[in-house]
Design an enzyme around this catalytic site. Structure first.
Site, PDB file in Angstrom:
ATOM      1  N   ASP A  27     -21.204  57.153 -32.407  1.00  0.00           N
ATOM      2  CA  ASP A  27     -22.575  57.382 -32.945  1.00  0.00           C
ATOM      3  C   ASP A  27     -23.510  56.035 -32.582  1.00  0.00           C
ATOM      4  O   ASP A  27     -22.637  54.614 -32.351  1.00  0.00           O
ATOM      5  CB  ASP A  27     -22.297  57.091 -34.660  1.00  0.00           C
ATOM      6  CG  ASP A  27     -22.930  57.684 -35.457  1.00  0.00           C
ATOM      7  OD1 ASP A  27     -23.914  58.879 -34.914  1.00  0.00           O
ATOM      8  OD2 ASP A  27     -23.223  57.535 -36.635  1.00  0.00           O
ATOM      9  N   GLY A  30     -28.470  57.375 -30.903  1.00  0.00           N
ATOM     10  CA  GLY A  30     -30.198  57.197 -30.841  1.00  0.00           C
ATOM     11  C   GLY A  30     -30.470  55.916 -31.665  1.00  0.00           C
ATOM     12  O   GLY A  30     -31.747  55.740 -30.647  1.00  0.00           O
ATOM     13  N   TRP A  32     -29.690  52.817 -30.630  1.00  0.00           N
ATOM     14  CA  TRP A  32     -29.831  52.477 -29.569  1.00  0.00           C
ATOM     15  C   TRP A  32     -30.743  52.339 -28.354  1.00  0.00           C
ATOM     16  O   TRP A  32     -30.974  50.715 -27.916  1.00  0.00           O
ATOM     17  CB  TRP A  32     -28.384  52.453 -28.767  1.00  0.00           C
ATOM     18  CG  TRP A  32     -27.901  51.877 -27.356  1.00  0.00           C
ATOM     19  CD1 TRP A  32     -27.763  50.490 -27.342  1.00  0.00           C
ATOM     20  CD2 TRP A  32     -28.579  51.826 -26.142  1.00  0.00           C
ATOM     21  NE1 TRP A  32     -26.654  49.977 -25.960  1.00  0.00           N
ATOM     22  CE2 TRP A  32     -27.747  50.979 -25.314  1.00  0.00           C
ATOM     23  CE3 TRP A  32     -29.529  52.813 -25.026  1.00  0.00           C
ATOM     24  CZ2 TRP A  32     -28.269  50.532 -24.408  1.00  0.00           C
ATOM     25  CZ3 TRP A  32     -29.515  53.039 -24.285  1.00  0.00           C
ATOM     26  CH2 TRP A  32     -29.517  51.712 -23.299  1.00  0.00           C
ATOM     27  N   ASN A  75     -24.949  69.457 -36.203  1.00  0.00           N
ATOM     28  CA  ASN A  75     -25.320  68.336 -34.905  1.00  0.00           C
ATOM     29  C   ASN A  75     -26.598  69.633 -34.594  1.00  0.00           C
ATOM     30  O   ASN A  75     -27.595  69.172 -33.394  1.00  0.00           O
ATOM     31  CB  ASN A  75     -24.809  68.224 -33.503  1.00  0.00           C
ATOM     32  CG  ASN A  75     -24.208  66.887 -33.822  1.00  0.00           C
ATOM     33  OD1 ASN A  75     -23.745  66.504 -33.332  1.00  0.00           O
ATOM     34  ND2 ASN A  75     -25.013  66.315 -34.651  1.00  0.00           N
ATOM     35  N   GLU A 214      -5.848  54.910 -40.671  1.00  0.00           N
ATOM     36  CA  GLU A 214      -6.445  53.696 -40.769  1.00  0.00           C
ATOM     37  C   GLU A 214      -7.629  54.056 -40.044  1.00  0.00           C
ATOM     38  O   GLU A 214      -8.065  54.627 -39.073  1.00  0.00           O
ATOM     39  CB  GLU A 214      -5.923  53.340 -40.577  1.00  0.00           C
ATOM     40  CG  GLU A 214      -4.748  52.513 -40.455  1.00  0.00           C
ATOM     41  CD  GLU A 214      -4.299  52.099 -42.017  1.00  0.00           C
ATOM     42  OE1 GLU A 214      -5.649  51.313 -42.431  1.00  0.00           O
ATOM     43  OE2 GLU A 214      -3.724  52.363 -42.325  1.00  0.00           O
TER      44      GLU A 214
HETATM   45  C1  IPE Z   1     -21.292  62.557 -36.251  1.00  0.00           C
HETATM   46  O1  IPE Z   1     -23.160  62.084 -35.841  1.00  0.00           O
HETATM   47  C2  IPE Z   1     -21.472  63.383 -34.874  1.00  0.00           C
HETATM   48  C3  IPE Z   1     -21.002  63.088 -33.954  1.00  0.00           C
HETATM   49  C4  IPE Z   1     -20.475  61.900 -33.517  1.00  0.00           C
HETATM   50  C5  IPE Z   1     -20.778  64.103 -32.780  1.00  0.00           C
HETATM   51  P1  IPE Z   1     -23.924  62.172 -36.789  1.00  0.00           P
HETATM   52  O2  IPE Z   1     -24.846  61.017 -36.583  1.00  0.00           O
HETATM   53  O3  IPE Z   1     -24.182  63.386 -36.226  1.00  0.00           O
HETATM   54  O4  IPE Z   1     -23.750  62.107 -38.426  1.00  0.00           O
HETATM   55  P2  IPE Z   1     -24.603  61.896 -39.816  1.00  0.00           P
HETATM   56  O5  IPE Z   1     -25.918  63.253 -39.859  1.00  0.00           O
HETATM   57  O6  IPE Z   1     -25.272  60.297 -39.420  1.00  0.00           O
HETATM   58  O7  IPE Z   1     -23.648  61.979 -40.528  1.00  0.00           O
HETATM   59  C1  IPE Z   2     -23.973  59.737 -31.144  1.00  0.00           C
HETATM   60  O1  IPE Z   2     -25.200  58.983 -31.706  1.00  0.00           O
HETATM   61  C2  IPE Z   2     -24.007  61.062 -30.644  1.00  0.00           C
HETATM   62  C3  IPE Z   2     -24.057  62.899 -30.972  1.00  0.00           C
HETATM   63  C4  IPE Z   2     -23.928  62.633 -32.259  1.00  0.00           C
HETATM   64  C5  IPE Z   2     -23.593  63.744 -30.600  1.00  0.00           C
HETATM   65  P1  IPE Z   2     -26.398  60.017 -32.443  1.00  0.00           P
HETATM   66  O2  IPE Z   2     -27.019  60.824 -31.777  1.00  0.00           O
HETATM   67  O3  IPE Z   2     -26.580  60.630 -33.842  1.00  0.00           O
HETATM   68  O4  IPE Z   2     -27.527  58.221 -32.655  1.00  0.00           O
HETATM   69  P2  IPE Z   2     -28.029  57.803 -33.942  1.00  0.00           P
HETATM   70  O5  IPE Z   2     -26.911  58.352 -35.441  1.00  0.00           O
HETATM   71  O6  IPE Z   2     -29.029  59.106 -34.581  1.00  0.00           O
HETATM   72  O7  IPE Z   2     -28.381  56.971 -33.841  1.00  0.00           O
HETATM   73 MG    MG Z   3     -25.902  59.808 -35.350  1.00  0.00          MG
END
Ligand code: IPE
Ligand code: IPE
Ligand code: MG
Length: 254
Positions: A27, A30, A32, A75, A214
């Site tokens: 996670d 975006g 980063w 997603n 864990e």
């Molecule tokens: C979880 O991350 C899904 C993946 C890493 C593929 P998200 O960024 O989609 O989760 P939420 O929306 O913050 O719960």
């Molecule tokens: C994880 O990073 C990648 C996927 C969920 C595919 P995010 O895209 O969720 O990044 P943030 O959480 O918006 O920073």
């Molecule tokens: Mg995310």
């Protein structure tokens, strides 16, 4: 299938990890990017580079299975341009990084519903599955269009079908039998679940396999999750005491 214990990299406490199955929620790609004034796509591109690196580290430190949450059933709510880019990146991963992983004996496995995945991404995934199918050194389980609820529901439907077709009796459905109907059923349960980027939730990830895992939540965004962060996770895991409902303190995480 047999899960192999790998040799240990270095004689320090971390290296004696007893983690057999580690699961990551990658996670923060975006965030980063945003922090650097870059587009979200650039964050995903940098994050994608970590997949092979972390898989190799897991293998070197004696872990047998790494699951990685790459795209959730939720997603699809993201803008189409971002979704399309994510699948293009995955296609590149399966085209480029697969060769080194294959040379290291890594077997690719996919969890999730592939029916909605773009055809061209599906094709390279099929190639990767075929290429690595006999590898036995390590399993990289990519969770794609994956949702924990969806996985359980698909398993329930498959069980009902087998009962209706007299291939299974209701009384014979134990946890072990049920697991065989799940995407992740051949894998050992998750020992350690790591989520990067600070959010403390599981976002519909591996609801069944995480039953006794864990949980480790780290502040780093996934693109920054490199060897030092990985070793820190092993150290945190080693400090945990796993009791599985018992009362003894003998079964330490390490
Ligand atoms: C979880 O991350 C899904 C993946 C890493 C593929 P998200 O960024 O989609 O989760 P939420 O929306 O913050 O719960
Ligand atoms: C994880 O990073 C990648 C996927 C969920 C595919 P995010 O895209 O969720 O990044 P943030 O959480 O918006 O920073
Ligand atoms: Mg995310």
């Amino acid at each position: 299938m047999a899960i192999f214990r790998k040799k240990i990299k270095a004689p320090d406490p971390i290296s004696h990890t007893t983690i057999q199955h580690i699961a990551f929620i990658m996670d923060g790609n975006g965030r980063w990017a945003k922090k650097r004034g870059l587009t979200r796509s650039m964050g995903h591109r940098e994050g994608c580079k970590r997949i092979k690196e972390i898989a190799i580290l897991c293998q070197e430190y004696g872990i047998s299975v790494m699951s990685l949450f790459c795209f959730s059933t939720e997603n699809w709510k993201r803008p189409k341009s971002e979704v399309d880019y994510l699948f293009r990146l995955l296609k590149q991963f399966f085209e480029n990084d697969i060769h080194e992983l294959n040379a290291r004996g890594v077997k690719i496995m996919i969890s999730g519903d592939l029916s909605k995945i773009p055809e061209e991404t599906k094709k390279v995934i099929d190639d990767a599955l075929r290429l690595t199918k006999n590898n036995q050194e390590f399993i990289l389980n990519i969770c794609l269009n994956y949702g924990g609820k969806d996985e359980i529901l698909r398993a329930v439907k498959a069980v009902i079908k087998d009962v209706q077709e007299d291939k299974l009796t209701i009384d014979s459905i134990t946890e072990e039998v049920f697991e065989r109907y799940m995407d992740t059923g051949i894998l050992p349960p998750v020992d350690c679940m790591v989520r990067t980027s600070g959010e403390q939730r599981i976002s519909n990830y591996m609801l069944w396999s995480l039953a006794y895992a864990e949980f480790i939540f780290v502040p780093e965004h996934w693109p920054d999750f490199k060897e030092a962060s990985f070793l820190n996770v092993l150290k945190i895991y080693a400090s945990r005491q796993r009791r599985f409902g018992g009362i003894k303190n003998e079964s330490k995480g390490k």
